[in-house]
Design a protein around this motif. Structure first.
Motif, PDB file in Angstrom:
ATOM      1  N   LYS A  76       7.148   2.901   0.454  1.00 44.72           N
ATOM      2  CA  LYS A  76       6.119   3.466   0.930  1.00 44.72           C
ATOM      3  C   LYS A  76       4.881   2.478   0.702  1.00 44.72           C
ATOM      4  O   LYS A  76       4.648   2.037  -0.668  1.00 44.72           O
ATOM      5  CB  LYS A  76       5.860   4.765   0.559  1.00 44.72           C
ATOM      6  CG  LYS A  76       6.530   6.002   0.960  1.00 44.72           C
ATOM      7  CD  LYS A  76       6.139   7.036   0.471  1.00 44.72           C
ATOM      8  CE  LYS A  76       6.980   8.505   1.037  1.00 44.72           C
ATOM      9  NZ  LYS A  76       6.808   8.708   2.530  1.00 44.72           N
ATOM     10  N   ALA A 130       2.908  11.029  -1.327  1.00 43.22           N
ATOM     11  CA  ALA A 130       2.253  11.211  -0.384  1.00 43.22           C
ATOM     12  C   ALA A 130       1.098  10.302  -0.064  1.00 43.22           C
ATOM     13  O   ALA A 130       0.852   9.359  -0.713  1.00 43.22           O
ATOM     14  CB  ALA A 130       1.614  12.876  -0.666  1.00 43.22           C
ATOM     15  N   CYS A 131       0.425  10.479   1.340  1.00 43.08           N
ATOM     16  CA  CYS A 131      -0.719   9.668   1.674  1.00 43.08           C
ATOM     17  C   CYS A 131      -0.580   8.221   1.812  1.00 43.08           C
ATOM     18  O   CYS A 131      -1.528   7.556   1.401  1.00 43.08           O
ATOM     19  CB  CYS A 131      -2.015   9.970   0.637  1.00 43.08           C
ATOM     20  SG  CYS A 131      -2.105  11.758   0.376  1.00 43.08           S
ATOM     21  N   SER A 132       0.524   7.607   1.840  1.00 42.58           N
ATOM     22  CA  SER A 132       0.820   6.342   2.127  1.00 42.58           C
ATOM     23  C   SER A 132       0.507   5.668   3.365  1.00 42.58           C
ATOM     24  O   SER A 132       0.248   6.588   4.454  1.00 42.58           O
ATOM     25  CB  SER A 132       2.317   6.024   2.064  1.00 42.58           C
ATOM     26  OG  SER A 132       3.077   6.529   3.090  1.00 42.58           O
ATOM     27  N   LYS A 133      -0.032   4.130   3.566  1.00 42.25           N
ATOM     28  CA  LYS A 133      -0.533   3.922   4.819  1.00 42.25           C
ATOM     29  C   LYS A 133       0.533   3.924   5.677  1.00 42.25           C
ATOM     30  O   LYS A 133       0.252   3.753   7.111  1.00 42.25           O
ATOM     31  CB  LYS A 133      -1.155   2.728   4.317  1.00 42.25           C
ATOM     32  CG  LYS A 133      -2.465   2.585   3.687  1.00 42.25           C
ATOM     33  CD  LYS A 133      -2.929   1.538   3.204  1.00 42.25           C
ATOM     34  CE  LYS A 133      -4.183   1.489   2.432  1.00 42.25           C
ATOM     35  NZ  LYS A 133      -4.660   0.258   2.142  1.00 42.25           N
ATOM     36  N   ASN A 156       0.410   9.387  -6.193  1.00 39.82           N
ATOM     37  CA  ASN A 156       0.383  10.237  -5.028  1.00 39.82           C
ATOM     38  C   ASN A 156       1.526  11.189  -4.633  1.00 39.82           C
ATOM     39  O   ASN A 156       1.541  11.865  -3.668  1.00 39.82           O
ATOM     40  CB  ASN A 156       0.080   9.405  -3.554  1.00 39.82           C
ATOM     41  CG  ASN A 156      -1.306   8.799  -3.976  1.00 39.82           C
ATOM     42  OD1 ASN A 156      -2.252   9.472  -3.780  1.00 39.82           O
ATOM     43  ND2 ASN A 156      -1.417   7.434  -3.967  1.00 39.82           N
ATOM     44  N   TYR A 211       0.812   1.563  -0.111  1.00 41.40           N
ATOM     45  CA  TYR A 211      -0.413   2.218  -0.613  1.00 41.40           C
ATOM     46  C   TYR A 211      -1.477   0.947  -0.647  1.00 41.40           C
ATOM     47  O   TYR A 211      -2.593   1.303  -0.757  1.00 41.40           O
ATOM     48  CB  TYR A 211      -0.347   2.901  -1.942  1.00 41.40           C
ATOM     49  CG  TYR A 211       0.562   4.001  -1.686  1.00 41.40           C
ATOM     50  CD1 TYR A 211      -0.082   5.384  -1.541  1.00 41.40           C
ATOM     51  CD2 TYR A 211       1.842   3.967  -2.017  1.00 41.40           C
ATOM     52  CE1 TYR A 211       0.774   6.427  -1.322  1.00 41.40           C
ATOM     53  CE2 TYR A 211       2.511   5.161  -1.869  1.00 41.40           C
ATOM     54  CZ  TYR A 211       2.106   6.217  -1.492  1.00 41.40           C
ATOM     55  OH  TYR A 211       3.058   7.200  -1.598  1.00 41.40           O
TER      56      TYR A 211
END
Length: 185
Positions: free
Chosen positions: A143, A134-137, A131, A145
């Motif tokens: 980070k 980006a877009c991690s929880k 990613n 995922y």
């Protein structure tokens, strides 16, 4: 100063909760940093830890503090091996992998697989790579995922450990007394 930085940045590894940590340390000469590393290895190697200089950055050096037995165990996991193989660490021993990581650190700031050397969950390292960060929880020590709840619990454990270790060190407890020895030592 060196010990204080280790306590502040490596407490979860010193406590045996984590495979490894990295931190940067300023120095006035390479002989100064090399002596600090030798001194720490004399104190910590009998307890199952190693301290290595990974990369020189002007008047700073990136230091890796890790547990070789734990790294070996981590690297024996199929999910970890798969990521390492994909990143060019094919059929490497953990020591050979560290050497390759050092080489990669000379070419780029932080190769994404470095998280595996620190004990991060492989699904989070893979998520970070796929990613582009980006877009991690959520974000904490890394980070996330994968399992958000488990990561938050781990982050809290690491924060508490660091607070306790910093407090004990400020009260005069020697670093070698704070280190939890590996069971095999």
């Amino acid at each position: 100063m060196f010990e204080e930085l280790m306590i502040r940045h490596c407490s979860p590894t010193l406590a045996g909760l984590k495979t490894g940590n990295i931190f940067t340390c300023s120095f006035s000469s390479m002989s100064e940093i090399n002596e600090n590393i030798r001194r720490m290895n004399r104190k910590l190697t009998p307890k199952g830890l190693r301290v290595l200089p990974m990369k020189r950055l002007d008047s700073r050096v990136l230091i890796y503090v890790y547990r070789p037995d734990r790294l070996r165990r981590d690297f024996s996991r199929r999910s970890v091996r798969r990521i390492l193989d994909e990143r060019g660490y094919k059929q490497c021993s953990p020591q050979q992998c560290i050497i390759k990581l050092m080489e990669r650190l000379q070419q780029e700031d932080f190769p994404h697989e470095i998280g595996l050397f620190l004990g991060y969950p492989p699904e989070d390292v893979k998520g970070f790579i796929e990613n582009g960060a980006a877009c991690s929880k959520c974000t904490g020590y890394w980070k996330v995922y994968g399992d958000h709840a488990a990561a938050e619990k781990t982050f809290a454990q690491y924060r508490k450990c660091t607070a306790v270790y910093c407090e004990q060190w400020k009260k005069g407890r020697a670093i070698e007394r704070l280190v939890v020895a590996d069971a095999l030592q």
